[in-house]
Structure formats: C-alpha cells, structure tokens
Motif scaffolding. Structure first.
Motif, PDB file in Angstrom:
ATOM      1  N   ARG A  87       0.832  -1.205   0.000  1.00  0.00           N
ATOM      2  CA  ARG A  87       0.000   0.000   0.000  1.00  0.00           C
ATOM      3  C   ARG A  87       0.867   1.255   0.000  1.00  0.00           C
ATOM      4  N   LYS A  88       1.967   1.226   0.755  1.00  0.00           N
ATOM      5  CA  LYS A  88       2.876   2.382   0.776  1.00  0.00           C
ATOM      6  C   LYS A  88       3.542   2.574  -0.585  1.00  0.00           C
ATOM      7  N   VAL A  89       3.993   1.478  -1.201  1.00  0.00           N
ATOM      8  CA  VAL A  89       4.635   1.580  -2.516  1.00  0.00           C
ATOM      9  C   VAL A  89       3.639   2.142  -3.526  1.00  0.00           C
ATOM     10  N   ALA A  90       2.408   1.654  -3.498  1.00  0.00           N
ATOM     11  CA  ALA A  90       1.385   2.105  -4.447  1.00  0.00           C
ATOM     12  C   ALA A  90       1.027   3.572  -4.249  1.00  0.00           C
ATOM     13  N   ALA A  91       1.222   4.096  -3.041  1.00  0.00           N
ATOM     14  CA  ALA A  91       0.854   5.483  -2.741  1.00  0.00           C
ATOM     15  C   ALA A  91       1.949   6.498  -3.101  1.00  0.00           C
ATOM     16  N   VAL A  92       3.124   6.014  -3.496  1.00  0.00           N
ATOM     17  CA  VAL A  92       4.207   6.927  -3.852  1.00  0.00           C
ATOM     18  C   VAL A  92       3.881   7.601  -5.176  1.00  0.00           C
TER      19      VAL A  92
END
Length: 189
Positions: free
Chosen positions: A17-22
């Motif tokens: 989720r963090k990677v996708a939010a970058v």
C-alpha cells in the motif's frame, strides 16, 4: 496457513500500500537511510526477497517499476511460504541454520516493517507502525547480544555495501516504543 506466512502477508500488504501510494515525483526523495532514495528502499526490499529465494532455487525476473517489482517479489515469497517443502528447507544464514520460512520471517518480513517506515517518511505518508510489530521487533532487537549488535552496526560486516543498522540515535527513555525502536536501529524518529 502458518503464523509466519500470515505475518508476512499482513506486513507485505501494508508495504505494498505504501509503494502504491508513492507519487512518481517522490521516487527520488531522500529516505532516512543516508545512501538511499525512496526508490532505493523498495529496490533493497526486492533484492532481499530475491536472496530469500536462492536456497530454494527460485529467482525473480526484473520488473519495470517499483510496484510491479515488489508485487512479483511478494508473490514469489508467498509461493515459498505456501510450499511446505520449500518453506521447511534448511539453509545456513548469518544468524545460523534456519528454515527458509524462519529466514524470511527474520529478514524480509521484519524489513517490511522498518523499511515501510523509511518509505513512509521519505514520501510523506503515515509513519505509524503496527504496535504488535513494534513490540516484536523491539523484543528481538533488545535481545541481540552487544557484540552482535556491534557487527550489525559495522558497514560491510556482512558483505560489501551491506549495512544492517546505523548508529543508535538517542531517544528519551519514556518516548513511545516506536520511537525507541527506531532510535535503537539507527533512525531519527
């Protein structure tokens, strides 16, 4: 599904989720790790996933972007954890002889928590770590014998370019456990 596989999946979902939010323009942002950008954090996590696959004769194919690279690395690790023969294959590790699933749990699963914080800090996301993960990582970190922690803090002790932890950052003793963990592992909370 066992406890290790469940823990990995939960942590991998949070990291993904963090990677996708970058945002595209954030990949070059400096991370809390002095030599790494946000992109480097994800590349390190993917590289360590590939290392976990080596003892079971599996490998990752290169991907074009950080999200796809992590998703493919995650899928490969989940396949190993779902395969009882691969998961229980023993291998020599810097911490001694371990099963593949134990090695995954102690290295990449834990890395997802800490490097998830690094990525969140670098890209202005929520930096809150799961309290259960913080407690588990704290218990593990404070149990590391001083001579081993010194080795972990010594750049290159596990190979060229490998740094496990930075120098301890002083944190107030009554600070939240997440902050004390981050300081112990060389991050500025």
């Amino acid at each position: 599904m066992g406890e290790i596989a469940e823990r990995y999946r939960r942590r991998a979902e949070a990291f993904e989720r963090k990677v996708a939010a970058v945002h595209p323009e954030q990949w070059g942002n400096q991370s809390p790790c002095a030599k790494w950008t946000a992109r480097d954090v994800v590349e390190h996590v993917v590289t360590m996933h590939a290392v976990m696959l080596t003892p079971v004769a599996r490998k990752l194919e290169p991907a074009d972007d950080p999200l796809t690279a992590f998703q493919e690395a995650r899928a490969a690790i989940e396949d190993v954890l779902d395969d009882p023969i691969a998961a229980l294959t023993e291998t020599d590790t810097p911490a001694g002889r371990r099963t593949t699933e134990q090695h995954i749990d102690q290295v990449v699963s834990d890395d997802l928590v800490l490097h998830g914080w690094d990525l969140a800090r670098a890209t202005d996301q929520d930096e809150t770590m799961d309290p259960a993960d913080v407690e588990q990582l704290w218990a593990t970190a404070v149990a590391i014998p001083p001579e081993v922690m010194t080795k972990y803090r010594t750049p290159g002790a596990f190979g060229e370019g490998i740094e496990v932890y930075g120098a301890e950052v002083p944190v107030e003793p009554d600070a939240p456990l997440q902050d004390r963990l981050l300081g112990l592992l060389g991050r500025e909370p």
